[in-house]
Design a protein around this motif. Sequence first.
Motif, PDB file in Angstrom:
ATOM      1  N   HIS A 162       0.826  -1.207   0.000  1.00 23.41           N
ATOM      2  CA  HIS A 162       0.000   0.000   0.000  1.00 23.41           C
ATOM      3  C   HIS A 162       0.865   1.264   0.000  1.00 23.41           C
ATOM      4  CE1 HIS A 162      -3.028   2.940   1.333  1.00 23.41           C
ATOM      5  NE2 HIS A 162      -3.929   2.082   0.897  1.00 23.41           N
ATOM      6  N   HIS A 163       0.329   2.320  -0.648  1.00 30.04           N
ATOM      7  CA  HIS A 163       1.107   3.553  -0.785  1.00 30.04           C
ATOM      8  C   HIS A 163       1.304   4.305   0.527  1.00 30.04           C
ATOM      9  CE1 HIS A 163      -3.150   4.639  -1.623  1.00 30.04           C
ATOM     10  NE2 HIS A 163      -2.865   5.637  -0.797  1.00 30.04           N
ATOM     11  N   ARG A 164       0.620   3.885   1.599  1.00 29.76           N
ATOM     12  CA  ARG A 164       0.866   4.540   2.892  1.00 29.76           C
ATOM     13  C   ARG A 164       2.292   4.289   3.390  1.00 29.76           C
ATOM     14  NH1 ARG A 164      -2.922   0.554   4.249  1.00 29.76           N
ATOM     15  NH2 ARG A 164      -2.015  -1.303   5.212  1.00 29.76           N
ATOM     16  N   LEU A 165       2.906   3.232   2.918  1.00 28.30           N
ATOM     17  CA  LEU A 165       4.281   2.928   3.322  1.00 28.30           C
ATOM     18  C   LEU A 165       5.250   3.751   2.485  1.00 28.30           C
ATOM     19  CD1 LEU A 165       3.809  -0.877   3.757  1.00 28.30           C
ATOM     20  CD2 LEU A 165       4.701   0.642   5.516  1.00 28.30           C
ATOM     21  N   ARG A 166       5.981   4.641   3.141  1.00 33.80           N
ATOM     22  CA  ARG A 166       6.906   5.534   2.452  1.00 33.80           C
ATOM     23  C   ARG A 166       8.282   5.442   3.105  1.00 33.80           C
ATOM     24  NH1 ARG A 166       6.697   5.773  -1.883  1.00 33.80           N
ATOM     25  NH2 ARG A 166       7.835   7.720  -2.063  1.00 33.80           N
ATOM     26  N   PRO A 167       9.338   5.758   2.339  1.00 31.97           N
ATOM     27  CA  PRO A 167      10.698   5.658   2.892  1.00 31.97           C
ATOM     28  C   PRO A 167      10.989   6.761   3.897  1.00 31.97           C
ATOM     29  CG  PRO A 167      10.767   6.556   0.667  1.00 31.97           C
ATOM     30  CD  PRO A 167       9.346   6.147   0.913  1.00 31.97           C
ATOM     31  N   LEU A 168      11.651   6.391   4.985  1.00 31.92           N
ATOM     32  CA  LEU A 168      12.084   7.384   5.961  1.00 31.92           C
ATOM     33  C   LEU A 168      13.077   8.345   5.335  1.00 31.92           C
ATOM     34  CD1 LEU A 168      12.152   8.415   8.901  1.00 31.92           C
ATOM     35  CD2 LEU A 168      13.949   6.713   9.348  1.00 31.92           C
ATOM     36  N   ASP A 169      13.978   7.826   4.518  1.00 32.49           N
ATOM     37  CA  ASP A 169      14.987   8.637   3.840  1.00 32.49           C
ATOM     38  C   ASP A 169      14.869   8.400   2.331  1.00 32.49           C
ATOM     39  OD1 ASP A 169      17.173   9.943   2.832  1.00 32.49           O
ATOM     40  OD2 ASP A 169      18.653   8.921   4.083  1.00 32.49           O
ATOM     41  N   PRO A 170      14.326   9.361   1.591  1.00 36.64           N
ATOM     42  CA  PRO A 170      14.160   9.174   0.150  1.00 36.64           C
ATOM     43  C   PRO A 170      15.459   8.895  -0.601  1.00 36.64           C
ATOM     44  CG  PRO A 170      12.904  11.079   0.901  1.00 36.64           C
ATOM     45  CD  PRO A 170      13.784  10.655   2.037  1.00 36.64           C
ATOM     46  N   GLU A 171      16.595   9.319  -0.023  1.00 33.54           N
ATOM     47  CA  GLU A 171      17.885   9.083  -0.667  1.00 33.54           C
ATOM     48  C   GLU A 171      18.478   7.720  -0.315  1.00 33.54           C
ATOM     49  OE1 GLU A 171      18.880  11.207  -2.945  1.00 33.54           O
ATOM     50  OE2 GLU A 171      17.079  12.362  -2.460  1.00 33.54           O
ATOM     51  N   ASN A 172      17.806   7.003   0.553  1.00 29.07           N
ATOM     52  CA  ASN A 172      18.313   5.691   0.985  1.00 29.07           C
ATOM     53  C   ASN A 172      17.120   4.761   1.155  1.00 29.07           C
ATOM     54  OD1 ASN A 172      19.972   3.628   1.974  1.00 29.07           O
ATOM     55  ND2 ASN A 172      19.817   4.356   4.082  1.00 29.07           N
ATOM     56  N   CYS A 173      16.540   4.355   0.039  1.00 27.65           N
ATOM     57  CA  CYS A 173      15.280   3.609   0.111  1.00 27.65           C
ATOM     58  C   CYS A 173      15.274   2.340  -0.735  1.00 27.65           C
ATOM     59  CB  CYS A 173      14.112   4.502  -0.272  1.00 27.65           C
ATOM     60  SG  CYS A 173      14.221   5.233  -1.918  1.00 27.65           S
ATOM     61  N   VAL A 174      16.403   1.972  -1.316  1.00 30.16           N
ATOM     62  CA  VAL A 174      16.466   0.722  -2.081  1.00 30.16           C
ATOM     63  C   VAL A 174      16.777  -0.421  -1.108  1.00 30.16           C
ATOM     64  CG1 VAL A 174      17.622  -0.565  -3.897  1.00 30.16           C
ATOM     65  CG2 VAL A 174      17.168   1.881  -4.195  1.00 30.16           C
ATOM     66  N   ILE A 175      15.860  -1.355  -1.047  1.00 35.72           N
ATOM     67  CA  ILE A 175      16.015  -2.535  -0.191  1.00 35.72           C
ATOM     68  C   ILE A 175      15.837  -3.769  -1.060  1.00 35.72           C
ATOM     69  CG2 ILE A 175      15.116  -3.822   1.783  1.00 35.72           C
ATOM     70  CD1 ILE A 175      13.977  -1.189   2.860  1.00 35.72           C
ATOM     71  N   VAL A 176      16.766  -4.707  -0.968  1.00 35.59           N
ATOM     72  CA  VAL A 176      16.634  -5.997  -1.648  1.00 35.59           C
ATOM     73  C   VAL A 176      17.034  -7.076  -0.653  1.00 35.59           C
ATOM     74  CG1 VAL A 176      17.232  -7.398  -3.638  1.00 35.59           C
ATOM     75  CG2 VAL A 176      17.333  -4.903  -3.822  1.00 35.59           C
ATOM     76  N   PRO A 209       7.576 -15.943   4.786  1.00 37.28           N
ATOM     77  CA  PRO A 209       8.997 -15.885   5.153  1.00 37.28           C
ATOM     78  C   PRO A 209       9.898 -16.225   3.978  1.00 37.28           C
ATOM     79  CG  PRO A 209       7.743 -17.056   6.824  1.00 37.28           C
ATOM     80  CD  PRO A 209       6.806 -16.839   5.675  1.00 37.28           C
ATOM     81  N   HIS A 210      10.960 -15.435   3.824  1.00 31.68           N
ATOM     82  CA  HIS A 210      12.017 -15.641   2.839  1.00 31.68           C
ATOM     83  C   HIS A 210      11.622 -15.275   1.411  1.00 31.68           C
ATOM     84  CE1 HIS A 210      13.957 -17.472   6.220  1.00 31.68           C
ATOM     85  NE2 HIS A 210      13.075 -18.459   6.263  1.00 31.68           N
ATOM     86  N   GLU A 211      10.428 -14.698   1.220  1.00 34.91           N
ATOM     87  CA  GLU A 211      10.106 -14.176  -0.100  1.00 34.91           C
ATOM     88  C   GLU A 211      10.989 -12.967  -0.397  1.00 34.91           C
ATOM     89  OE1 GLU A 211       5.622 -15.205  -1.442  1.00 34.91           O
ATOM     90  OE2 GLU A 211       5.779 -13.671   0.107  1.00 34.91           O
ATOM     91  N   LEU A 212      11.187 -12.699  -1.676  1.00 36.36           N
ATOM     92  CA  LEU A 212      12.058 -11.624  -2.118  1.00 36.36           C
ATOM     93  C   LEU A 212      11.343 -10.282  -2.002  1.00 36.36           C
ATOM     94  CD1 LEU A 212      14.770 -10.824  -3.371  1.00 36.36           C
ATOM     95  CD2 LEU A 212      13.806 -11.354  -5.617  1.00 36.36           C
ATOM     96  N   ILE A 213      11.956  -9.365  -1.274  1.00 34.14           N
ATOM     97  CA  ILE A 213      11.441  -8.011  -1.088  1.00 34.14           C
ATOM     98  C   ILE A 213      12.316  -7.046  -1.877  1.00 34.14           C
ATOM     99  CG2 ILE A 213      10.877  -6.196   0.572  1.00 34.14           C
ATOM    100  CD1 ILE A 213       9.255  -8.706   1.025  1.00 34.14           C
ATOM    101  N   PHE A 214      11.674  -6.145  -2.621  1.00 28.23           N
ATOM    102  CA  PHE A 214      12.394  -5.155  -3.424  1.00 28.23           C
ATOM    103  C   PHE A 214      11.677  -3.820  -3.269  1.00 28.23           C
ATOM    104  CE2 PHE A 214      13.473  -3.819  -8.068  1.00 28.23           C
ATOM    105  CZ  PHE A 214      14.483  -2.989  -7.619  1.00 28.23           C
ATOM    106  N   SER A 215      12.408  -2.800  -2.836  1.00 26.83           N
ATOM    107  CA  SER A 215      11.818  -1.474  -2.691  1.00 26.83           C
ATOM    108  C   SER A 215      12.708  -0.421  -3.323  1.00 26.83           C
ATOM    109  CB  SER A 215      11.604  -1.135  -1.208  1.00 26.83           C
ATOM    110  OG  SER A 215      12.832  -0.774  -0.583  1.00 26.83           O
TER     111      SER A 215
END
Length: 226
Positions: free
Chosen positions: A41-55, A170-176
């Motif tokens: 959902h779009h309510r989830l936003r990055p705390l730091d827009p310059e550091n928001c890539v998560i894999v 659990p253990h599914e691939l997360i990409f942000s």
Amino acid sequence: METTLNFITDEERFNWIRENLYVPVVCDVLDSMGYRNQAMHHRLRPLDPENCVIVGRARTFRWMDTDYVMDDPYGLEIEAMDALGKGDVVVHSTDPAGTNAPWGELMSTIAKRNGATGCICDSMIRDCRKIMAMDFPVFYGGIRPLDSLGRGRVMAYDVPVRCGDVLVHPHELIFSDFDGIVVIPQGLEDEVLLQAYEKVTKENQSRIDLLNGDSLRTVFDRYGVL
């Protein structure tokens, strides 16, 4: 030239995703495969827009509301945090009430030390400036200073949880990235990544042709992407 995926380790897989893909194109591919509810959902936003890539791989935390302080209130939470490892992504279950902030500075500290790559918290967080200072990427639903003590507790971890309206196993691939968060089912990973890479390649060529003067209709008919 046909692209093949020959990852030996998850680290190689994660690095390739960071270098070659972005979240919207992965969502497009999942849509085309019939998996149309994998973007949080779009309510989830990055705390730091310059550091928001998560894999990384989901390590799920199932929370429940409480109205009293019990013996060892942080027991399973501490156990789960100490169990985090390299490439893990903490995924907290959705907390519609937002009664407390289960994620803060110390959680970020141990997660980063253990090699976790980020946190997705569909609830409140706190200690925000300190988290940003340590360069640990977090997506969050809100900010509130209240501790979980007497308000919430982890009842289980590494179980399926609903986060951002997506059921995460659990253990599914997360990409942000800045556009949001996508969850890739385990059995589909290679096919999704390959198709996403092919779409990125077509989009890159489309951009070149558009800048060279071709019409959008011509480019779309040529590559079939938009």
